[in-house]
Design a protein around this motif. Sequence first.
Motif, mmCIF file in Angstrom:
data_model
loop_
_atom_site.group_PDB
_atom_site.id
_atom_site.type_symbol
_atom_site.label_atom_id
_atom_site.label_comp_id
_atom_site.label_asym_id
_atom_site.label_seq_id
_atom_site.Cartn_x
_atom_site.Cartn_y
_atom_site.Cartn_z
ATOM 1 N N GLU A 1 2.849 58.406 86.542
ATOM 2 C CA GLU A 1 2.665 58.717 85.110
ATOM 3 C C GLU A 1 4.013 58.566 84.238
ATOM 4 O OE1 GLU A 1 -0.160 59.302 83.591
ATOM 5 O OE2 GLU A 1 -1.417 59.028 85.278
ATOM 6 N N TRP A 2 4.317 57.985 83.184
ATOM 7 C CA TRP A 2 5.327 57.799 82.526
ATOM 8 C C TRP A 2 5.138 58.058 81.008
ATOM 9 C CZ3 TRP A 2 9.886 56.211 85.522
ATOM 10 C CH2 TRP A 2 10.998 56.275 84.879
ATOM 11 N N ARG B 1 9.755 63.797 85.791
ATOM 12 C CA ARG B 1 8.702 62.542 85.983
ATOM 13 C C ARG B 1 8.689 62.019 87.310
ATOM 14 N NH1 ARG B 1 10.467 59.663 81.985
ATOM 15 N NH2 ARG B 1 10.033 61.173 80.422
#
Length: 477
Positions: free
Chosen positions: A36-37, A459
């Motif tokens: 996920e970014w 992240r």
Amino acid sequence: MGKRWAKRWTTSGKDHRRNKVHALRVIPSAQNDPLEWILPPSKSHLIRALLLAGQSPLPVDLEQVKNAGEDARAMRRCLQQLGVEIEDFDQEGQIISQTNPVNFEHHPQSTKWRVHGVGSGGFSRPASVLNAANSGTTLRLLGTHAGLIGGPVMLDGDLSLRRRSSDELWASIEQSGVTLSVGMGQERLPALLDGPMQQESLSKGIDLDISRSSQPLSSWILASPSLPCPTKINLIGEAVSSRHSALSLSLLEMFGGSAKRMDGHIELTPQKLNPPESFKVPGDASMAAFALLMCACSKRQVVLSGWPEKEDAIGHEVLHSNAQELGIDWSKQILTYGTGQKKVDLDLSNANDLLPPLAALLAIGGGGVLRGAAHAAFKESNRLTKTCELLAQFGLNVTIEHDGLSIEGNQHIVQPTTAIETFGDHRLFMTAVVLASTCGGDVVGQSLHLVADEGFLERLQNGGVQIERIALDSTKD
């Protein structure tokens, strides 16, 4: 006592004490699931919107500011020193108290900032130095305003910013009748400006060199509401990063200001702003380059959130339009690394911030040329030479050309055997961390990413990359 003091601080010998080097030990992830970014808010938009909202007569809500970088927070702190009140709100719309109101710190959970501006020309002379920290944008956009305030105003920044030149901006401000004292040699700051600007000087017009940076032009554009009289800015040289000055013009118009771009000059007309009630800050498209690089390095899918509309990508839309040639299948929010890498020729005249991660991406992909980026030499580091030096530490060869870089393709990342130098530059640091996340390594610097992307390390850790803060023995005096 004198001899003992001198002995302790000699640069060699048994009593010499070197400073520790703060670094991150990066260990690759064993996970293969999608990463996920989420893109942070665009600092280019947020810094400019803050400055315009600060000159507005009505409150303005700046939305989608969660994880705003340190550059934007530097502008916020400086505006509060100039008399602007800013409130924090959480995602439920409830006002939340700042963690340190004495130092004008934002609340880390805030998703909206409500700016209570002081009107055109309403900034007060600050009681202390305006510290732009690492933000060249904040320093330069505030430069004209410091000249508009009556009495001396001092601008300063961190060591990296002190070494960057703002000569073109200072030269233009001096033409307005402001007395200016600025550092010489390696350290160009602090700068002391003693205004205010004189109508007689402004009415003659201001000559401005725009060949090295667009920020001095943006500084004058965003000062338009507070100028004492209409002013003509004569543009000298070939413009660089013109999408950023165009963004300044667009936001000025959105907030009710007036400036007209003509052939070879800009006409600035001071007038009371009529701002929107709210402004949604788009995602920072330039930060997507690290998502693409991570996708290519790890061969994992990346789920990218926050990609802005094309008009808000301010030149960085080249990532999306050239993704296929870069070997990335970009389908809606999903990035997938493929086998279609081609040799590419990219013009970065309006997107030179992409230079470090794109150079790495081309090196492990199909190779190519990054051109139109000569002005990258005037960033936090000389990004032309330092990108080459950084990538060489990973065994990747890059050649400097007259206005950019040429990169041989199909190279392989090699784990560095020594600490990875990142030259105090946040984009070089972030590039190094992504590369190290696939091969391992100790990356010098621990918090440079905070300049633009507060959630960067978290992240990667959520994706299984192990990151440990360490202190290394220095090899330098």
